[in-house]
Write a protein that holds these residues in place. Structure first.
Motif, PDB file in Angstrom:
ATOM      1  N   VAL A  13      31.346  37.642  46.746  1.00 37.12           N
ATOM      2  CA  VAL A  13      32.150  38.829  47.008  1.00 37.12           C
ATOM      3  C   VAL A  13      33.612  38.437  46.783  1.00 37.12           C
ATOM      4  O   VAL A  13      34.088  37.437  47.319  1.00 37.12           O
ATOM      5  N   LEU A  14      34.311  39.222  45.974  1.00 36.34           N
ATOM      6  CA  LEU A  14      35.682  38.906  45.600  1.00 36.34           C
ATOM      7  C   LEU A  14      36.689  39.579  46.532  1.00 36.34           C
ATOM      8  O   LEU A  14      36.457  40.686  47.014  1.00 36.34           O
ATOM      9  N   SER A  15      37.795  38.913  46.739  1.00 35.51           N
ATOM     10  CA  SER A  15      38.883  39.482  47.536  1.00 35.51           C
ATOM     11  C   SER A  15      39.604  40.533  46.690  1.00 35.51           C
ATOM     12  O   SER A  15      39.511  40.526  45.455  1.00 35.51           O
ATOM     13  N   TRP A  20      42.087  42.439  41.518  1.00 33.28           N
ATOM     14  CA  TRP A  20      43.251  42.868  40.731  1.00 33.28           C
ATOM     15  C   TRP A  20      43.511  41.903  39.574  1.00 33.28           C
ATOM     16  O   TRP A  20      43.832  42.324  38.467  1.00 33.28           O
ATOM     17  N   GLY A  21      43.353  40.614  39.833  1.00 32.54           N
ATOM     18  CA  GLY A  21      43.541  39.633  38.766  1.00 32.54           C
ATOM     19  C   GLY A  21      42.563  39.848  37.615  1.00 32.54           C
ATOM     20  O   GLY A  21      42.943  39.777  36.443  1.00 32.54           O
ATOM     21  N   LEU A  22      41.319  40.128  37.936  1.00 31.64           N
ATOM     22  CA  LEU A  22      40.313  40.376  36.894  1.00 31.64           C
ATOM     23  C   LEU A  22      40.601  41.682  36.165  1.00 31.64           C
ATOM     24  O   LEU A  22      40.465  41.756  34.932  1.00 31.64           O
ATOM     25  N   LEU A  23      41.007  42.721  36.889  1.00 32.98           N
ATOM     26  CA  LEU A  23      41.329  43.998  36.244  1.00 32.98           C
ATOM     27  C   LEU A  23      42.492  43.857  35.273  1.00 32.98           C
ATOM     28  O   LEU A  23      42.525  44.540  34.243  1.00 32.98           O
ATOM     29  N   ARG A  24      43.432  42.978  35.581  1.00 28.94           N
ATOM     30  CA  ARG A  24      44.570  42.761  34.670  1.00 28.94           C
ATOM     31  C   ARG A  24      44.136  42.074  33.368  1.00 28.94           C
ATOM     32  O   ARG A  24      44.824  42.164  32.363  1.00 28.94           O
ATOM     33  N   GLY A  25      42.996  41.380  33.409  1.00 33.07           N
ATOM     34  CA  GLY A  25      42.542  40.619  32.252  1.00 33.07           C
ATOM     35  C   GLY A  25      41.746  41.412  31.229  1.00 33.07           C
ATOM     36  O   GLY A  25      41.435  40.900  30.161  1.00 33.07           O
ATOM     37  N   VAL A  48      46.864  48.042  34.907  1.00 35.53           N
ATOM     38  CA  VAL A  48      47.197  47.892  36.323  1.00 35.53           C
ATOM     39  C   VAL A  48      48.696  48.101  36.449  1.00 35.53           C
ATOM     40  O   VAL A  48      49.479  47.562  35.662  1.00 35.53           O
ATOM     41  N   ASP A  49      49.088  48.916  37.444  1.00 35.66           N
ATOM     42  CA  ASP A  49      50.505  49.203  37.642  1.00 35.66           C
ATOM     43  C   ASP A  49      50.804  49.292  39.135  1.00 35.66           C
ATOM     44  O   ASP A  49      50.482  50.297  39.779  1.00 35.66           O
ATOM     45  N   HIS A  50      51.387  48.237  39.701  1.00 39.51           N
ATOM     46  CA  HIS A  50      51.806  48.227  41.107  1.00 39.51           C
ATOM     47  C   HIS A  50      50.681  48.654  42.057  1.00 39.51           C
ATOM     48  O   HIS A  50      50.862  49.548  42.881  1.00 39.51           O
ATOM     49  N   GLY A  51      49.530  48.032  41.956  1.00 36.30           N
ATOM     50  CA  GLY A  51      48.428  48.323  42.868  1.00 36.30           C
ATOM     51  C   GLY A  51      47.703  49.625  42.591  1.00 36.30           C
ATOM     52  O   GLY A  51      46.983  50.134  43.452  1.00 36.30           O
ATOM     53  N   THR A  52      47.897  50.164  41.400  1.00 34.42           N
ATOM     54  CA  THR A  52      47.178  51.361  40.969  1.00 34.42           C
ATOM     55  C   THR A  52      46.684  51.126  39.548  1.00 34.42           C
ATOM     56  O   THR A  52      47.038  50.128  38.912  1.00 34.42           O
ATOM     57  N   GLY A 133      34.596  43.870  44.480  1.00 35.16           N
ATOM     58  CA  GLY A 133      34.173  43.138  43.298  1.00 35.16           C
ATOM     59  C   GLY A 133      33.199  42.040  43.645  1.00 35.16           C
ATOM     60  O   GLY A 133      33.083  41.629  44.803  1.00 35.16           O
ATOM     61  N   ARG A 134      32.522  41.587  42.621  1.00 35.99           N
ATOM     62  CA  ARG A 134      31.579  40.480  42.793  1.00 35.99           C
ATOM     63  C   ARG A 134      31.533  39.653  41.523  1.00 35.99           C
ATOM     64  O   ARG A 134      31.861  40.129  40.436  1.00 35.99           O
TER      65      ARG A 134
END
Length: 157
Positions: A13-15, A20-25, A48-52, A133-134
């Motif tokens: 289970v991801l934090s 967010w790091g994976l979504l940016r990639g 990804v833009d400032h937590g959105t 996430g997972r």
């Protein structure tokens, strides 16, 4: 050179920070919306833009459903072919069209380039209510093989 994550034996289970790091990639996800009386899913290019999350679209079913009263979800995933480690992240929340001039000017710098040509002049922001996430190791196809896998297929497949 980036380091590879360690092998994962079970589902990890991801934090939110890892999510967010994976979504940016990656830049493509699947937007899930409610259309009249059924769910529907659309691929979108996002940033990804400032937590959105922000994506561009044009008039149509996707836009009207996303901006409706029902919350939306966006799922993105990926797999490292070398390590066999896969991940999946789901963001659930409310979507809103960007209307303020400053908001629109800020999103232009995100360099959102949809894959499909046409008018995509509406910017939509998903404000998360939750992010989950997972990460897991992809199972080899032989794990799932059975004699039925060699059976003839129906003509409609």
């Amino acid at each position: 050179m980036t380091s590879k994550p360690p092998p994962v034996s079970e589902v990890e289970v991801l934090s939110p920070e890892q999510c967010w790091g994976l979504l940016r990639g990656v830049s493509v996800g699947r937007l899930a919306v409610w259309v009249t009386d059924h769910p529907d899913i659309f691929p979108v290019n996002y940033k990804v833009d400032h937590g959105t999350l922000v994506f561009r679209t044009g008039e149509g079913t996707k836009l009207h459903a996303a901006l409706g009263e029902t919350p939306v979800a966006l799922e993105a995933d990926g797999v490292d072919q070398d390590s066999g480690i896969a991940w999946s992240v789901v963001v659930k929340g409310e979507a809103a069209g960007l209307k303020l001039t400053q908001e629109l000017l800020d999103t232009v710098g995100l360099l959102l380039f949809p894959w499909r040509a046409g008018r995509k002049d509406v910017f939509v922001r998903i404000v998360p209510a939750s992010i989950t996430g997972r990460r897991f190791t992809v199972t080899t196809p032989l794990t799932w093989w059975s004699p039925l896998d060699d059976a003839p297929r129906a003509g409609l497949e």
